[in-house]
Scaffold this active site. Structure first.
Site, PDB file in Angstrom:
ATOM      1  CG  HIS A  88      -1.734  -1.142   1.380  1.00  7.36           C
ATOM      2  ND1 HIS A  88      -3.039  -1.396   0.584  1.00  7.36           N
ATOM      3  CD2 HIS A  88      -1.494  -2.281   2.334  1.00  7.36           C
ATOM      4  CE1 HIS A  88      -3.373  -2.710   0.989  1.00  7.36           C
ATOM      5  NE2 HIS A  88      -2.626  -3.297   1.848  1.00  7.36           N
ATOM      6  CD  GLU A 129       8.343  12.440 -14.966  1.00 10.16           C
ATOM      7  OE1 GLU A 129       7.945  13.045 -15.692  1.00 10.16           O
ATOM      8  OE2 GLU A 129       8.885  12.921 -13.965  1.00 10.16           O
ATOM      9  CE  LYS A 151      11.489  19.466 -10.330  1.00  6.15           C
ATOM     10  NZ  LYS A 151      10.082  19.938 -11.023  1.00  6.15           N
ATOM     11  CB  SER A 165      12.497  22.714 -14.346  1.00  5.88           C
ATOM     12  OG  SER A 165      11.578  23.985 -14.351  1.00  5.88           O
TER      13      SER A 165
END
Length: 459
Positions: free
Chosen positions: A157, A291, A284, A278
């Site tokens: 979980h 992704e 970043k 970024s």
């Protein structure tokens, strides 16, 4: 003017709209190598059976080799007016060798021709994916061997559950990919039958040798039913189903890399090779490769679903709807190959933060189950009673903001008087993972044994 493919049946050519919707050369040109291989095998068989002369077969083979060289070198001009790869090749063959080219289409149809080409392409794609899966498995096995002792939290979980080793976690994906290879290889075995010679739908009256063409093209046997031969796309669906499951597995690993590389977790770091920045936030480091692997799983699954929907209402035999099969399969396997390469690169590239993983492994009362097991094993409590005792101790630790191992023995005894100093031995994450020696468990020695086994299997 009539369309040259249809001969005398039509007195006028197609409208511009019909040509636009009907032409497939913009994408089925990818089948050129398979189409030429199938035509060479067919011509050789026709000559062996005395259906065409050996001289014509020789001219056809030489012409087809010349066409393949032209396409390989980017010197071939594809024509949308000729609709597809088959007619583009045949038209050019006629320009090169003359009338002998017209004999090539004896005892076959574009229906069995495209079914054969497509099977060959899917087979080649499956072979390529199988090799890429093996490469990814080797990368995972290598990293697992390096981190057989590296502890990290195991989650259920997405909550800290029990300590595991990073090596054990990586080896879970090796098992998934092994099943994926099994599906790929099984799909390949099932598709390896040759439709060539089924002709349009009913077979042919020419004395062809379908076993000869099947063997020449590396198939195990010819397909058994001419109707099924030209209308079946199970081989593509099964291959794309296998691809979809692979994509799901890659997406799960990609999701973990995204989570692990976040500042909040900090378990792994990807180098600049697999990260981006970024445009506005200079601090970043985005795990964009992971992704995109995650995102492309949706695209691959969508390709399979599209073909399922195309096929679901088609009567026998061939229907023009099936022209829509190839773009889906091409997209599916091109993207799968890309994400397999990207994931292998990321596995090779990522650097685990061993200290951060170890610190997280001991948090969240992750050794609570070890405490319960100790109460069963040493004190003889029924597990449900041990579970209750452990729960009370977890509540004490949570209330005080400490870990289980920080609870004084005197306080533990207030919950159960039988608890002794020995209990602290099972409350360290290192001892926890070392104790999980059951078959398939996370113990470092288990991981090393699995790494050794898979290293030998993968070669």
């Amino acid at each position: 003017m009539s369309n040259r493919m249809w001969g005398g049946r039509f007195s006028a050519g197609p409208s511009a709209i019909m040509e636009e919707i009907n032409a497939s050369i913009d994408f089925d040109r990818k089948l050129y190598a398979q189409d030429i291989a199938g035509s060479k095998a067919h011509a050789e068989m026709l000559a062996a059976r005395g259906i065409i002369s050996a001289e014509d077969a020789g001219k056809i083979a030489e012409g087809l080799d010349a066409i393949k060289a032209e396409i390989d070198n980017g010197r071939f001009t594809f024509s949308r007016a000729l609709e597809d790869i088959h007619m583009n090749v045949e038209s050019r063959l006629k320009e090169l060798i003359g009338a002998a080219a017209g004999r090539l289409h004896t005892a076959r149809s574009r229906n069995d021709q495209v079914a054969t080409d497509f099977r060959l392409w899917v087979r080649d794609s499956l072979d390529h994916v199988d090799g890429q899966l093996a490469d990814l498995m080797k990368a995972l096995v290598k990293r697992a061997g390096e981190h057989a002792d590296t502890v990290m939290p195991g989650f259920t979980h997405l909550q800290s559950a029990q300590p595991v080793t990073f090596g054990h976690h990586l080896m879970a994906y090796v098992e998934m990919l092994a099943r994926d290879r099994g599906r790929v290889q099984d799909a390949r075995r099932r598709l390896n039958e040759c439709p060539l010679g089924a002709a349009a739908l009913a077979g042919t009256s020419f004395p062809i040798d379908r076993h000869m063409t099947a063997a020449s093209l590396g198939f195990d046997r010819p397909t058994a039913n001419s109707l099924d031969s030209v209308s079946d796309r199970d081989f593509a669906l099964e291959a794309m189903a296998a691809a979809s499951i692979i994509a799901v597995h890659l997406s799960r690993l990609a999701e973990e890399i995204v989570i692990w590389s976040s500042a909040q977790f900090g378990f792994v770091r990807l180098s600049d090779a697999f990260s981006t920045g970024s445009s506005i936030m200079p601090q970043k480091r985005n795990p964009d490769a992971a992704e995109l692997v995650r995102a492309k799983s949706g695209r691959i699954i969508g390709d399979m679903n599209a073909l399922l929907i195309i096929m679901k209402g088609l009567p026998l035999a061939y229907q023009k709807d099936m022209q829509e099969d190839k773009e889906q399969a091409f997209d599916c396997f091109e993207n799968l190959s890309l994400v397999l390469a990207a994931m292998t690169g990321m596995v090779d590239d990522l650097v685990p933060n061993v200290a951060r993983m170890a610190a997280a492994a001991g948090s969240g009362f992750s050794t609570a189950t070890d405490l319960a097991d100790w109460l069963v094993r040493v004190l003889g409590l029924p597990f449900r009673d041990a579970h209750h005792v452990t729960g009370r101790l977890v509540a004490i630790a949570a209330e005080r903001g400490i870990e289980l191992s920080d609870i004084p023995l005197a306080d533990m005894k207030t919950v159960h008087d039988g608890i002794t100093e020995a209990v602290y031995d099972v409350l360290t994450v290192e001892n926890s993972v070392r104790s999980r020696t059951s078959h398939g468990g996370t113990a470092p020695d288990n991981v090393r044994a699995e790494v050794k086994r898979w290293t030998a299997l993968l070669g």
